[in-house]
Motif scaffolding. Structure first.
Motif, PDB file in Angstrom:
ATOM      1  N   VAL A   1       0.855  -1.186   0.000  1.00  0.00           N
ATOM      2  CA  VAL A   1       0.000   0.000   0.000  1.00  0.00           C
ATOM      3  C   VAL A   1       0.893   1.238   0.000  1.00  0.00           C
ATOM      4  O   VAL A   1       1.560   1.515   0.996  1.00  0.00           O
ATOM      5  N   PRO A   2       0.936   1.998  -1.104  1.00  0.00           N
ATOM      6  CA  PRO A   2       1.757   3.214  -1.133  1.00  0.00           C
ATOM      7  C   PRO A   2       1.201   4.285  -0.194  1.00  0.00           C
ATOM      8  O   PRO A   2      -0.008   4.514  -0.126  1.00  0.00           O
ATOM      9  N   ILE A   3       2.112   4.933   0.518  1.00  0.00           N
ATOM     10  CA  ILE A   3       1.757   6.041   1.418  1.00  0.00           C
ATOM     11  C   ILE A   3       2.570   7.244   0.979  1.00  0.00           C
ATOM     12  O   ILE A   3       3.785   7.301   1.185  1.00  0.00           O
ATOM     13  N   GLY A   4       1.891   8.197   0.338  1.00  0.00           N
ATOM     14  CA  GLY A   4       2.620   9.325  -0.211  1.00  0.00           C
ATOM     15  C   GLY A   4       3.569   8.852  -1.307  1.00  0.00           C
ATOM     16  O   GLY A   4       3.344   7.846  -1.985  1.00  0.00           O
ATOM     17  N   GLN A   5       4.687   9.554  -1.465  1.00  0.00           N
ATOM     18  CA  GLN A   5       5.647   9.245  -2.516  1.00  0.00           C
ATOM     19  C   GLN A   5       6.807   8.387  -2.038  1.00  0.00           C
ATOM     20  O   GLN A   5       7.551   7.841  -2.856  1.00  0.00           O
ATOM     21  N   HIS A   6       6.955   8.253  -0.728  1.00  0.00           N
ATOM     22  CA  HIS A   6       8.217   7.694  -0.236  1.00  0.00           C
ATOM     23  C   HIS A   6       8.074   6.471   0.672  1.00  0.00           C
ATOM     24  O   HIS A   6       9.085   5.917   1.092  1.00  0.00           O
ATOM     25  N   ALA A   7       6.870   6.026   0.985  1.00  0.00           N
ATOM     26  CA  ALA A   7       6.708   4.910   1.923  1.00  0.00           C
ATOM     27  C   ALA A   7       5.729   3.886   1.362  1.00  0.00           C
ATOM     28  O   ALA A   7       4.810   4.215   0.594  1.00  0.00           O
ATOM     29  N   ILE A   8       5.929   2.636   1.754  1.00  0.00           N
ATOM     30  CA  ILE A   8       5.073   1.517   1.352  1.00  0.00           C
ATOM     31  C   ILE A   8       4.757   0.685   2.589  1.00  0.00           C
ATOM     32  O   ILE A   8       5.664   0.280   3.321  1.00  0.00           O
ATOM     33  N   LEU A   9       3.486   0.427   2.824  1.00  0.00           N
ATOM     34  CA  LEU A   9       3.086  -0.529   3.849  1.00  0.00           C
ATOM     35  C   LEU A   9       3.099  -1.913   3.218  1.00  0.00           C
ATOM     36  O   LEU A   9       2.411  -2.177   2.223  1.00  0.00           O
ATOM     37  N   HIS A  10       3.911  -2.819   3.787  1.00  0.00           N
ATOM     38  CA  HIS A  10       4.064  -4.175   3.262  1.00  0.00           C
ATOM     39  C   HIS A  10       3.440  -5.157   4.254  1.00  0.00           C
ATOM     40  O   HIS A  10       3.824  -5.192   5.420  1.00  0.00           O
ATOM     41  N   VAL A  11       2.488  -5.957   3.770  1.00  0.00           N
ATOM     42  CA  VAL A  11       1.813  -6.950   4.612  1.00  0.00           C
ATOM     43  C   VAL A  11       1.857  -8.295   3.902  1.00  0.00           C
ATOM     44  O   VAL A  11       1.437  -8.419   2.749  1.00  0.00           O
ATOM     45  N   HIS A  12       2.393  -9.296   4.598  1.00  0.00           N
ATOM     46  CA  HIS A  12       2.283 -10.684   4.132  1.00  0.00           C
ATOM     47  C   HIS A  12       1.273 -11.362   5.052  1.00  0.00           C
ATOM     48  O   HIS A  12       1.496 -11.470   6.254  1.00  0.00           O
ATOM     49  N   HIS A  13       0.165 -11.823   4.491  1.00  0.00           N
ATOM     50  CA  HIS A  13      -0.950 -12.289   5.308  1.00  0.00           C
ATOM     51  C   HIS A  13      -0.742 -13.672   5.903  1.00  0.00           C
ATOM     52  O   HIS A  13      -1.450 -14.054   6.833  1.00  0.00           O
TER      53      HIS A  13
END
Length: 277
Positions: free
Chosen positions: A53-65
């Motif tokens: 899930v991109p957050i703004g231009q510089h961060a990504i939320l990474h989830v492995h379920h």
């Protein structure tokens, strides 16, 4: 092992709730990421079985379920079905509160870290992409050390997306015994398996229960799968009793019809040796 279509269905559900929305809160574990409040969320995407899930231009939320990860969606002020403290992620916009429970992994990445991430960089082509690179898949097939076709199909380094359900169903639909050695199959047969897996998973990116059997089978017997989880029951095609054994280092349940999926003669000695251990 979760299936790739499960992740695409999560993406399908999350996208209208987060894309282009202003984020007003992000908590991962016990950490509040206040510096990101106010950023605009991008469209969630799946890479194999990883949610990004991109957050703004510089961060990504990474989830492995993993096997049990699940998102809930609430309106602000709604009562949650599980205690808030149990959520591994809480993502909140002006319109929705989105907690995720029981994922295998949650982390915040810099946007330029994703392609170098150890779990993501080694993935093979995603079979749920619009046009998977099957030539790349086949090149990876011939480099794989997998001892059986079932183990090969589950190897995410070869192609991303196939889990245990599709492994069993694809092998049945292609009349392939699970313990067949990959070297005993020609390239056209293996390529056809990955194409079929891609088609089956894409067909199941939709609301409702996952199915691999046609409607006429489901109307007659209510069976959603050909062999998966049907041990001891008659094969839908020929009536032979469906068998089950654990397979591979992780002991994945493997289901097959011994009549529809005969064991190649060249593979038989290796298979017998496996079951004598």
């Amino acid at each position: 092992m979760p299936e790739g279509d499960s992740l695409r269905n999560i993406v399908r559900a999350l996208t209208p709730l987060v894309e282009n929305q202003r984020m007003i809160r992000l908590r991962t574990a016990d950490v509040e990421h206040d510096a990101l409040v106010g950023e605009t969320l991008g469209a969630p995407r799946a890479r194999g079985k990883h949610l990004l899930v991109p957050i703004g231009q510089h961060a990504i939320l990474h989830v492995h379920h993993g096997l049990n990860g699940a998102w809930h969606a609430y309106l602000p002020g709604d009562r949650w079905r599980r205690p808030p403290a149990a959520a591994a992620v809480v993502l909140e916009t002006n319109g929705h509160v989105l907690p995720c429970f029981d994922p295998m992994l949650v982390e915040l990445l810099a946007a330029d870290q994703v392609n170098q991430h150890g779990m993501i960089a080694r993935l093979g082509p995603d079979l749920l992409d619009p046009a998977p690179d099957f030539d790349d898949v086949m090149a990876r097939v011939r480099r794989s050390p997998a001892l059986s076709i079932a183990a090969l199909l589950l190897d995410q380094r070869v192609a991303a997306g196939i889990g245990n359900i599709y492994k069993n169903e694809i092998l049945f639909l292609t009349e392939t015994h699970p313990w067949t050695r990959p070297q005993d199959l020609d390239d056209a047969s293996i390529r056809a398996m990955y194409r079929l897996a891609s088609e089956q998973m894409k067909d199941n990116v939709r609301p409702g229960l996952r199915t691999t059997t046609p409607r006429e089978v489901q109307k007659k017997s209510r069976d959603r799968f050909w062999v998966y989880s049907r041990v001891g029951r008659p094969c839908i095609r020929c009536g032979t009793t469906i068998r089950k054994r654990q397979q591979g280092d992780e002991g994945r349940d493997t289901f097959w019809c011994s009549s529809c999926q005969p064991l190649p003669a060249r593979t038989a000695p290796d298979w017998r040796k496996i079951h004598q251990r």
